[in-house]
Design a protein around this motif. Structure first.
Motif, PDB file in Angstrom:
ATOM      1  N   SER A   4       0.861  -1.190   0.000  1.00  0.00           N
ATOM      2  CA  SER A   4       0.000   0.000   0.000  1.00  0.00           C
ATOM      3  C   SER A   4       0.890   1.230   0.000  1.00  0.00           C
ATOM      4  N   ASP A   5       0.278   2.414  -0.006  1.00  0.00           N
ATOM      5  CA  ASP A   5       1.040   3.649  -0.071  1.00  0.00           C
ATOM      6  C   ASP A   5       2.112   3.704   1.019  1.00  0.00           C
ATOM      7  N   ASN A   6       3.345   4.028   0.608  1.00  0.00           N
ATOM      8  CA  ASN A   6       4.467   4.214   1.520  1.00  0.00           C
ATOM      9  C   ASN A   6       4.889   2.942   2.255  1.00  0.00           C
ATOM     10  N   THR A   7       4.401   1.770   1.825  1.00  0.00           N
ATOM     11  CA  THR A   7       4.763   0.529   2.508  1.00  0.00           C
ATOM     12  C   THR A   7       6.267   0.302   2.523  1.00  0.00           C
ATOM     13  N   VAL A   8       6.937   0.534   1.395  1.00  0.00           N
ATOM     14  CA  VAL A   8       8.367   0.242   1.312  1.00  0.00           C
ATOM     15  C   VAL A   8       9.156   1.096   2.292  1.00  0.00           C
ATOM     16  N   LEU A   9       8.934   2.393   2.290  1.00  0.00           N
ATOM     17  CA  LEU A   9       9.674   3.276   3.185  1.00  0.00           C
ATOM     18  C   LEU A   9       9.356   2.976   4.653  1.00  0.00           C
ATOM     19  N   LYS A  10       8.086   2.740   4.957  1.00  0.00           N
ATOM     20  CA  LYS A  10       7.724   2.400   6.334  1.00  0.00           C
ATOM     21  C   LYS A  10       8.373   1.086   6.746  1.00  0.00           C
ATOM     22  N   ASN A  11       8.406   0.149   5.830  1.00  0.00           N
ATOM     23  CA  ASN A  11       9.017  -1.149   6.096  1.00  0.00           C
ATOM     24  C   ASN A  11      10.497  -0.995   6.439  1.00  0.00           C
ATOM     25  N   LEU A  12      11.217  -0.202   5.638  1.00  0.00           N
ATOM     26  CA  LEU A  12      12.642   0.000   5.871  1.00  0.00           C
ATOM     27  C   LEU A  12      12.898   0.689   7.213  1.00  0.00           C
ATOM     28  N   LYS A  13      12.091   1.691   7.503  1.00  0.00           N
ATOM     29  CA  LYS A  13      12.281   2.434   8.752  1.00  0.00           C
ATOM     30  C   LYS A  13      11.992   1.560   9.966  1.00  0.00           C
ATOM     31  N   SER A  14      10.964   0.717   9.862  1.00  0.00           N
ATOM     32  CA  SER A  14      10.598  -0.131  11.002  1.00  0.00           C
ATOM     33  C   SER A  14      11.632  -1.225  11.271  1.00  0.00           C
ATOM     34  N   ARG A  15      12.331  -1.662  10.213  1.00  0.00           N
ATOM     35  CA  ARG A  15      13.314  -2.736  10.361  1.00  0.00           C
ATOM     36  C   ARG A  15      14.737  -2.216  10.589  1.00  0.00           C
ATOM     37  N   TYR A  16      14.935  -0.917  10.491  1.00  0.00           N
ATOM     38  CA  TYR A  16      16.282  -0.343  10.443  1.00  0.00           C
ATOM     39  C   TYR A  16      17.159  -0.792  11.621  1.00  0.00           C
ATOM     40  N   ASP A  17      16.631  -0.729  12.829  1.00  0.00           N
ATOM     41  CA  ASP A  17      17.457  -1.042  14.009  1.00  0.00           C
ATOM     42  C   ASP A  17      17.891  -2.504  14.061  1.00  0.00           C
ATOM     43  N   SER A  18      17.166  -3.390  13.379  1.00  0.00           N
ATOM     44  CA  SER A  18      17.499  -4.820  13.420  1.00  0.00           C
ATOM     45  C   SER A  18      18.467  -5.227  12.303  1.00  0.00           C
ATOM     46  N   LEU A  19      18.864  -4.291  11.457  1.00  0.00           N
ATOM     47  CA  LEU A  19      19.742  -4.603  10.335  1.00  0.00           C
ATOM     48  C   LEU A  19      21.215  -4.580  10.733  1.00  0.00           C
ATOM     49  N   THR A  20      22.025  -5.275   9.948  1.00  0.00           N
ATOM     50  CA  THR A  20      23.477  -5.236  10.149  1.00  0.00           C
ATOM     51  C   THR A  20      23.994  -3.884   9.644  1.00  0.00           C
ATOM     52  N   ASN A  21      25.243  -3.573   9.910  1.00  0.00           N
ATOM     53  CA  ASN A  21      25.809  -2.297   9.478  1.00  0.00           C
ATOM     54  C   ASN A  21      25.753  -2.130   7.956  1.00  0.00           C
ATOM     55  N   VAL A  22      26.062  -3.214   7.231  1.00  0.00           N
ATOM     56  CA  VAL A  22      26.011  -3.152   5.774  1.00  0.00           C
ATOM     57  C   VAL A  22      24.570  -2.919   5.318  1.00  0.00           C
ATOM     58  N   GLU A  23      23.639  -3.642   5.931  1.00  0.00           N
ATOM     59  CA  GLU A  23      22.232  -3.496   5.568  1.00  0.00           C
ATOM     60  C   GLU A  23      21.693  -2.108   5.931  1.00  0.00           C
ATOM     61  N   LYS A  24      22.200  -1.549   7.022  1.00  0.00           N
ATOM     62  CA  LYS A  24      21.787  -0.188   7.394  1.00  0.00           C
ATOM     63  C   LYS A  24      22.265   0.820   6.358  1.00  0.00           C
ATOM     64  N   THR A  25      23.442   0.595   5.807  1.00  0.00           N
ATOM     65  CA  THR A  25      23.955   1.474   4.754  1.00  0.00           C
ATOM     66  C   THR A  25      23.032   1.449   3.540  1.00  0.00           C
ATOM     67  N   PHE A  30      18.192   4.073   0.531  1.00  0.00           N
ATOM     68  CA  PHE A  30      16.848   4.030  -0.050  1.00  0.00           C
ATOM     69  C   PHE A  30      15.851   4.903   0.710  1.00  0.00           C
ATOM     70  N   ILE A  31      16.040   5.038   2.013  1.00  0.00           N
ATOM     71  CA  ILE A  31      15.138   5.883   2.801  1.00  0.00           C
ATOM     72  C   ILE A  31      15.302   7.349   2.425  1.00  0.00           C
ATOM     73  N   ASN A  32      16.547   7.785   2.179  1.00  0.00           N
ATOM     74  CA  ASN A  32      16.825   9.193   1.938  1.00  0.00           C
ATOM     75  C   ASN A  32      16.887   9.568   0.460  1.00  0.00           C
ATOM     76  N   LEU A  55      22.866  -7.052  -1.336  1.00  0.00           N
ATOM     77  CA  LEU A  55      21.596  -6.429  -1.722  1.00  0.00           C
ATOM     78  C   LEU A  55      20.476  -7.456  -1.737  1.00  0.00           C
ATOM     79  N   SER A  56      20.781  -8.657  -2.219  1.00  0.00           N
ATOM     80  CA  SER A  56      19.786  -9.728  -2.260  1.00  0.00           C
ATOM     81  C   SER A  56      19.378 -10.132  -0.846  1.00  0.00           C
ATOM     82  N   ARG A  57      20.380 -10.297   0.039  1.00  0.00           N
ATOM     83  CA  ARG A  57      20.070 -10.672   1.431  1.00  0.00           C
ATOM     84  C   ARG A  57      19.258  -9.571   2.117  1.00  0.00           C
ATOM     85  N   PHE A  58      19.613  -8.328   1.838  1.00  0.00           N
ATOM     86  CA  PHE A  58      18.896  -7.182   2.410  1.00  0.00           C
ATOM     87  C   PHE A  58      17.420  -7.209   1.995  1.00  0.00           C
TER      88      PHE A  58
END
Length: 274
Positions: A4-25, A30-32, A55-58
């Motif tokens: 739905s609208d903004n799902t991708v950005l919301k998804n990335l923001k909600s998962r951000y803290d659980s990502l590895t350093n590479v995945e956070k990069t 993509f968020i910005n 990128l695939s794992r991310f």
């Protein structure tokens, strides 16, 4: 997976803290990102100095089948987001200006200016450029109430009317900057002739208050005078509407307003019958 609208950005923001350093990069990019550009795995991996496997794992960690599906949804999302962001920017700016107008209203001043107008024999509205357009609106609004009012936006006419002003004249000057040379010259002439001066401006300087009887302050934003996205007349007209409301609450002018409306209503009925 449903999107739905903004799902991708919301998804990335909600998962951000659980990502590895590479995945956070990757997520941070993509968020910005606000550009619609080619985002193949090769281009993104080169841009961020990460592997295509990362990128695939991310993408999979974010709930997509792979990076291609992620990019497909992201590109739809970012295009929609940019359109909405532009619209929201305009609406939010208008809302901020409206809120600021509300905070800057001086009720006692509005009453004082309203009675100043009722006690005048003539009212002249001075404005140049976009302020001149706002001045025409002031003229139309108050003319319907029987006020002897005229709006001018030509430098020569401003000087002529200023030279004809006297102690029974009220000048309403509109200038966002408060520095418009033609307006200030006209006010100097009118003031010397004994006219009352009301300035509508965003310039809260002692210089203006030293020769104006009333300075009605309005809010502004950067480059408002340019009028690129936000109408520069907006805060002026908000304050004029407030003044108009105080004015029509003076009993004699409220009755004139009702008489004007009745005349217009009767004329419309006659046109329908014809």
């Amino acid at each position: 997976m449903q999107y739905s609208d903004n799902t991708v950005l919301k998804n990335l923001k909600s998962r951000y803290d659980s990502l590895t350093n590479v995945e956070k990069t990757i997520a941070y990019f993509f968020i910005n990102n606000r550009e619609e550009q080619k985002l193949s795995s090769k281009i993104v991996s080169d841009k961020l100095f990460v592997s295509e496997a990362s990128l695939s794992r991310f993408a999979k960690k974010c709930g997509y089948k792979g990076f291609r599906e992620f990019i497909f949804e992201y590109e739809k999302n970012i295009s929609r987001y940019n359109r909405e962001e532009i619209s929201n920017l305009v609406i939010n700016t208008y809302q901020d200006l409206l809120d600021s107008c509300h905070m800057m209203i001086n009720k006692e001043q509005m009453k004082k200016v309203a009675h100043l107008l009722t006690g005048s024999e003539r009212v002249c509205v001075f404005g140049m450029g976009s302020s001149g357009i706002a001045g025409e609106e002031v003229h139309l609004r108050f003319m319907r109430l029987g006020l002897n009012i005229e709006a001018v936006h030509d430098s020569h006419r401003i000087k002529m009317l200023a030279s004809l002003a006297d102690e029974n004249t009220v000048i309403i000057a509109i200038s966002l900057s408060g520095k418009t040379k033609e307006i200030l010259q006209g006010l100097g002439i009118a003031k010397a002739n004994g006219a009352k001066i009301v300035m509508i401006t965003s310039n809260n300087s002692f210089h203006l208050s030293s020769f104006c009887d009333e300075v009605i302050l309005i809010p502004t934003i950067n480059s408002l005078e340019a009028g690129d996205c936000i109408s520069p007349q907006f805060p002026v007209l908000v304050m004029v509407d407030v003044l108009y409301t105080y004015f029509i609450n003076i009993e004699s002018y409220y009755q004139k307003k009702m008489n004007t409306l009745n005349v217009l209503f009767e004329a419309d009925k006659e046109n329908v019958l014809l």
